[in-house]
Scaffold this motif. Structure first.
Motif, PDB file in Angstrom:
ATOM      1  N   ARG A   7       0.836  -1.210   0.000  1.00 52.35           N
ATOM      2  CA  ARG A   7       0.000   0.000   0.000  1.00 52.35           C
ATOM      3  C   ARG A   7       0.869   1.258   0.000  1.00 52.35           C
ATOM      4  O   ARG A   7       1.655   1.486   0.930  1.00 52.35           O
ATOM      5  CB  ARG A   7      -0.962   0.006   1.196  1.00 52.35           C
ATOM      6  CG  ARG A   7      -1.818   1.268   1.221  1.00 52.35           C
ATOM      7  CD  ARG A   7      -2.938   1.191   2.232  1.00 52.35           C
ATOM      8  NE  ARG A   7      -4.034   0.352   1.760  1.00 52.35           N
ATOM      9  CZ  ARG A   7      -5.234   0.294   2.351  1.00 52.35           C
ATOM     10  NH1 ARG A   7      -5.473   1.015   3.437  1.00 52.35           N
ATOM     11  NH2 ARG A   7      -6.178  -0.484   1.870  1.00 52.35           N
ATOM     12  N   LEU A   8       0.690   2.062  -1.067  1.00 52.29           N
ATOM     13  CA  LEU A   8       1.430   3.312  -1.235  1.00 52.29           C
ATOM     14  C   LEU A   8       0.463   4.476  -1.073  1.00 52.29           C
ATOM     15  O   LEU A   8      -0.584   4.499  -1.711  1.00 52.29           O
ATOM     16  CB  LEU A   8       2.012   3.394  -2.643  1.00 52.29           C
ATOM     17  CG  LEU A   8       2.810   2.204  -3.177  1.00 52.29           C
ATOM     18  CD1 LEU A   8       3.094   2.395  -4.664  1.00 52.29           C
ATOM     19  CD2 LEU A   8       4.115   2.064  -2.414  1.00 52.29           C
ATOM     20  N   GLY A   9       0.819   5.446  -0.251  1.00 56.48           N
ATOM     21  CA  GLY A   9      -0.028   6.619  -0.075  1.00 56.48           C
ATOM     22  C   GLY A   9       0.623   7.852  -0.673  1.00 56.48           C
ATOM     23  O   GLY A   9       1.848   8.010  -0.619  1.00 56.48           O
ATOM     24  N   ALA A  10      -0.205   8.733  -1.231  1.00 56.77           N
ATOM     25  CA  ALA A  10       0.288   9.978  -1.821  1.00 56.77           C
ATOM     26  C   ALA A  10       0.185  11.092  -0.781  1.00 56.77           C
ATOM     27  O   ALA A  10      -0.917  11.514  -0.426  1.00 56.77           O
ATOM     28  CB  ALA A  10      -0.518  10.336  -3.059  1.00 56.77           C
ATOM     29  N   GLY A  11       1.332  11.568  -0.292  1.00 51.94           N
ATOM     30  CA  GLY A  11       1.327  12.568   0.767  1.00 51.94           C
ATOM     31  C   GLY A  11       1.400  14.003   0.280  1.00 51.94           C
ATOM     32  O   GLY A  11       1.030  14.929   1.001  1.00 51.94           O
ATOM     33  N   ARG A  18      -0.942  20.749   0.619  1.00 49.64           N
ATOM     34  CA  ARG A  18      -1.488  20.665   1.979  1.00 49.64           C
ATOM     35  C   ARG A  18      -0.780  19.569   2.785  1.00 49.64           C
ATOM     36  O   ARG A  18      -0.283  18.592   2.205  1.00 49.64           O
ATOM     37  CB  ARG A  18      -2.978  20.322   1.915  1.00 49.64           C
ATOM     38  CG  ARG A  18      -3.846  21.416   1.338  1.00 49.64           C
ATOM     39  CD  ARG A  18      -5.290  20.920   1.230  1.00 49.64           C
ATOM     40  NE  ARG A  18      -6.122  21.916   0.565  1.00 49.64           N
ATOM     41  CZ  ARG A  18      -7.330  21.658   0.088  1.00 49.64           C
ATOM     42  NH1 ARG A  18      -7.865  20.451   0.187  1.00 49.64           N
ATOM     43  NH2 ARG A  18      -8.021  22.612  -0.495  1.00 49.64           N
ATOM     44  N   ILE A  19      -0.813  19.710   4.104  1.00 52.08           N
ATOM     45  CA  ILE A  19      -0.171  18.723   4.970  1.00 52.08           C
ATOM     46  C   ILE A  19      -1.198  17.823   5.660  1.00 52.08           C
ATOM     47  O   ILE A  19      -0.970  16.626   5.847  1.00 52.08           O
ATOM     48  CB  ILE A  19       0.732  19.432   6.007  1.00 52.08           C
ATOM     49  CG1 ILE A  19       1.908  20.112   5.275  1.00 52.08           C
ATOM     50  CG2 ILE A  19       1.265  18.451   7.046  1.00 52.08           C
ATOM     51  CD1 ILE A  19       2.857  20.886   6.167  1.00 52.08           C
ATOM     52  N   ASP A  20      -2.386  18.370   6.000  1.00 47.48           N
ATOM     53  CA  ASP A  20      -3.318  17.547   6.807  1.00 47.48           C
ATOM     54  C   ASP A  20      -3.801  16.271   6.124  1.00 47.48           C
ATOM     55  O   ASP A  20      -4.000  15.252   6.807  1.00 47.48           O
ATOM     56  CB  ASP A  20      -4.492  18.402   7.321  1.00 47.48           C
ATOM     57  CG  ASP A  20      -5.133  19.277   6.276  1.00 47.48           C
ATOM     58  OD1 ASP A  20      -6.314  19.054   5.980  1.00 47.48           O
ATOM     59  OD2 ASP A  20      -4.463  20.177   5.750  1.00 47.48           O
ATOM     60  N   PRO A  21      -3.985  16.253   4.772  1.00 44.53           N
ATOM     61  CA  PRO A  21      -4.401  14.970   4.175  1.00 44.53           C
ATOM     62  C   PRO A  21      -3.341  13.879   4.346  1.00 44.53           C
ATOM     63  O   PRO A  21      -3.681  12.692   4.483  1.00 44.53           O
ATOM     64  CB  PRO A  21      -4.596  15.319   2.702  1.00 44.53           C
ATOM     65  CG  PRO A  21      -4.763  16.801   2.650  1.00 44.53           C
ATOM     66  CD  PRO A  21      -3.925  17.332   3.769  1.00 44.53           C
ATOM     67  N   ALA A  22      -2.056  14.272   4.355  1.00 46.17           N
ATOM     68  CA  ALA A  22      -0.983  13.295   4.550  1.00 46.17           C
ATOM     69  C   ALA A  22      -0.969  12.782   5.982  1.00 46.17           C
ATOM     70  O   ALA A  22      -0.711  11.602   6.235  1.00 46.17           O
ATOM     71  CB  ALA A  22       0.366  13.933   4.206  1.00 46.17           C
ATOM     72  N   ALA A 228     -12.862  20.986   0.581  1.00 43.90           N
ATOM     73  CA  ALA A 228     -12.049  21.618   1.630  1.00 43.90           C
ATOM     74  C   ALA A 228     -11.375  20.564   2.508  1.00 43.90           C
ATOM     75  O   ALA A 228     -10.443  20.864   3.250  1.00 43.90           O
ATOM     76  CB  ALA A 228     -12.909  22.548   2.479  1.00 43.90           C
ATOM     77  N   ARG A 229     -11.870  19.331   2.439  1.00 43.26           N
ATOM     78  CA  ARG A 229     -11.219  18.235   3.181  1.00 43.26           C
ATOM     79  C   ARG A 229     -10.922  17.084   2.224  1.00 43.26           C
ATOM     80  O   ARG A 229     -11.107  15.903   2.527  1.00 43.26           O
ATOM     81  CB  ARG A 229     -12.084  17.793   4.365  1.00 43.26           C
ATOM     82  CG  ARG A 229     -13.505  17.593   3.978  1.00 43.26           C
ATOM     83  CD  ARG A 229     -14.450  17.294   5.134  1.00 43.26           C
ATOM     84  NE  ARG A 229     -15.787  17.148   4.590  1.00 43.26           N
ATOM     85  CZ  ARG A 229     -16.240  16.051   4.000  1.00 43.26           C
ATOM     86  NH1 ARG A 229     -15.488  14.978   3.945  1.00 43.26           N
ATOM     87  NH2 ARG A 229     -17.446  16.003   3.476  1.00 43.26           N
ATOM     88  N   LEU A 230     -10.404  17.459   1.040  1.00 44.00           N
ATOM     89  CA  LEU A 230     -10.062  16.505  -0.014  1.00 44.00           C
ATOM     90  C   LEU A 230      -9.115  15.434   0.523  1.00 44.00           C
ATOM     91  O   LEU A 230      -8.069  15.752   1.079  1.00 44.00           O
ATOM     92  CB  LEU A 230      -9.375  17.270  -1.151  1.00 44.00           C
ATOM     93  CG  LEU A 230      -9.182  16.574  -2.497  1.00 44.00           C
ATOM     94  CD1 LEU A 230     -10.518  16.421  -3.210  1.00 44.00           C
ATOM     95  CD2 LEU A 230      -8.220  17.374  -3.361  1.00 44.00           C
ATOM     96  N   GLY A 231      -9.498  14.167   0.368  1.00 50.98           N
ATOM     97  CA  GLY A 231      -8.618  13.080   0.800  1.00 50.98           C
ATOM     98  C   GLY A 231      -7.597  12.760  -0.281  1.00 50.98           C
ATOM     99  O   GLY A 231      -7.905  12.797  -1.465  1.00 50.98           O
TER     100      GLY A 231
END
Lengths: 446, 101
Positions: A7-11, A18-22, A228-231
């Motif tokens: 599992r790879l996540g895009a930070g 933005r930092i909060d989605p990461a 505004a809270r795009l994942g």
């Protein structure tokens, strides 16, 4: 070869992201790897310019904030962080990461990938510059940086050495994602279809929010909820290269075959031959299948042998850009803006000696973004923008000064003047033979 | 009918070449655009800003078309003083194109 998926996540999808989605992904994404892509062509050259001014700088200014925010969660979840935030100074970035880890009480091993800085090599090799068609030595401008696009191999090597955080400089964006896949799935360097598939996954994830509705949303035709809270997205990648894309429950955005199709072709010149240092990837037979809400299966990517040469980004000192803006509104707004533009143009040439062909006059709100391709409209308000690239900072500053002086010397009703000045690093490209570029991996102890 | 009625466009850049990916919203739109949205029509829409041949790649599986429009960005993001050096907004200029019957 691993049977389970990775599992790879895009930070992050760009340096200013933005930092909060990461943080959300690091906390509850159950990631194996969290990847921050923070380096554009222009970003690496600008970072080189900063490093020339201060040898301790040259890495991504947001690196510290990103690592402070995610490292504790990543360490707890056993997630490895991979990023090209090292920009022009991966060693300094690695040392910063090691200090942050130590301060947070984390026993993180930090690896640094170097070797992308090929300034001396290009000077010796004197390659043809794409944009000019002439050899580098024929170029009048001052060369300040040369960075080769490295592939996934040094990232995979760093992971094999047990790194918890990997810092690189210039590396092909999808290779940040392909490195972990090569390491975990044991893909060899000539398994072209697997490398092509991993590159497609990397390409889809590398712009982060652009896969989940960012840069896609259009209230008329393409509604996206909760922007505004795009994942940010993640992918579960199997050993055969097929991937399932997803995003965390409760986050905003949308992930479907339309967002995926748009991102697949973003900035792609030839979909049948997407060149990277690792593989010539074939995107043309990729298919997307919606397997659940905000979940898409990716199949069908292929690959052929990699190019023999590596692309290099060259940075030249390119003078200074000065800019000024002022707004006009109401009756005859565009007429008054055009009078203002004419005044500034005349004075820049007559008083300051600026070359007229270097001056750009635009009317924001009346077709500026479409570059004169549309005929004049009659806007409620219009903003005059005058910009020019000139040799020195003082002259560049005169551009904004002349726009500002319209307050008391220009047409009626001008307001909201603003001025701006920046040094230009002009970016060009060339190729170097692969064997003249030598990536290296250093492990620091946190 | 304009392109905006039946398709989406995403713009991207490589140097001073503009890349436009066109996504028909359904099968009928794909068929219509395959025959009518020619590289020549796209080149004509961008006019004298185009410095070389416009090419079209058809991707029936997505379905989509990719157009390569050289020269439009006039030096690209580092070479141009234009407000939108990337040309990211020019996808919406393509959406204003009238599709012939």
């Amino acid at each position: 070869m691993s049977r389970r998926t990775v599992r790879l996540g895009a930070g992050a999808g760009f340096a200013g992201d933005r930092i909060d989605p990461a943080v959300d992904l690091a906390r509850r994404g159950e990631l194996d790897y969290l990847i921050f892509e923070c380096l554009g062509e222009r970003t690496v050259a600008a970072a080189q310019s900063r490093r020339l001014a201060d040898p301790a700088s040259g890495y991504d200014p947001l690196l510290e904030a990103r690592l402070l925010a995610v490292l504790p969660y990543a360490a707890e979840a056993g997630t490895t962080v991979v990023t090209n935030s090292g920009a022009a100074n991966p060693v300094a970035a690695g040392e910063l990461a090691a200090r942050i880890a130590a301060r947070s009480g984390l026993a993180s091993r930090v690896a640094v990938v170097t070797g992308d800085d090929v300034l001396d090599t290009v000077r010796r090799a004197d390659p043809v510059v794409w944009e000019t068609g002439q050899r580098l030595s024929a170029c009048q401008d001052e060369l300040i940086s040369a960075n080769a696009y490295l592939g996934s191999q040094p990232v995979a090597a760093a992971l094999a050495q047990g790194a918890d955080v990997v810092l690189t400089g210039r590396l092909a964006d999808p290779a940040l994602y392909l490195g972990p896949l090569r390491y975990r799935h044991g893909w060899g360097e000539t398994e072209w279809d697997s490398l092509g598939a991993g590159t497609v996954t990397g390409h889809l994830l590398e712009c982060a929010g652009q896969l989940t509705g960012g840069y896609f949303a259009d209230p008329g035709t393409k509604p996206v909820p909760g922007m505004a809270r795009l994942g940010f997205p993640f992918a579960d990648v199997a050993a055969d290269g097929t991937a399932v894309l997803g995003k965390l429950p409760g986050t905003g955005g949308r992930l479907d075959i339309r967002t995926c199709a748009e991102q697949l072709l973003y900035e792609v010149d030839d979909p049948t031959a997407y060149l990277t240092p690792d593989v010539t990837a074939d995107f043309s037979r990729v298919t997307f299948t919606q397997t659940d809400a905000d979940q898409v299966l990716v199949e069908g990517a292929g690959g052929r042998p990699r190019p023999e040469d590596l692309k290099v980004t060259l940075g030249f000192r390119g003078g200074w850009t000065g800019e000024g803006q002022i707004g006009y509104a109401g009756p005859r707004a565009l007429d008054r803006a055009k009078l203002a533009g004419d005044i500034v143009r005349e004075r820049l040439v007559a008083v300051h000696g600026v070359d007229e062909t270097a001056i750009r006059v635009e009317y924001i709100g009346a077709g500026a973004l479409f570059r004169g391709l549309v005929s004049d409209v009659d806007p409620v308000e219009v903003r005059l923008r005058v910009s020019a690239r000139v040799a020195d900072a003082e002259l560049a500053d005169a551009i904004g000064w002349e726009v500002e002086s319209l307050y008391t010397n220009g047409p009626a009703g001008g307001g909201g003047a603003a001025r701006h000045l920046r040094e230009v690093v002009a970016v060009r490209s060339c190729l170097l033979p692969r064997n003249s570029v030598r990536p290296d991996v250093h492990l620091l102890e946190g | 009918m304009i392109l905006d009625d039946i398709a989406d466009v995403r713009a991207g850049d490589k140097g001073d070449t503009l890349m436009l990916a066109v996504f028909p919203r359904d099968g009928a739109a794909f068929d219509a655009l395959e025959s009518r949205l020619s590289p020549e029509l796209v080149a004509c829409h961008f006019g004298s800003a185009v410095t070389g041949g416009v090419t079209r790649t058809v991707l029936p599986g997505l379905p989509a078309f990719v157009f390569r429009v050289p020269g439009v960005l006039g030096g690209g993001v580092t070479g141009s003083t234009a407000l939108d050096g990337h040309g990211k907004t020019l996808g919406y200029y393509l959406l204003t194109l009238s599709i012939p019957d």
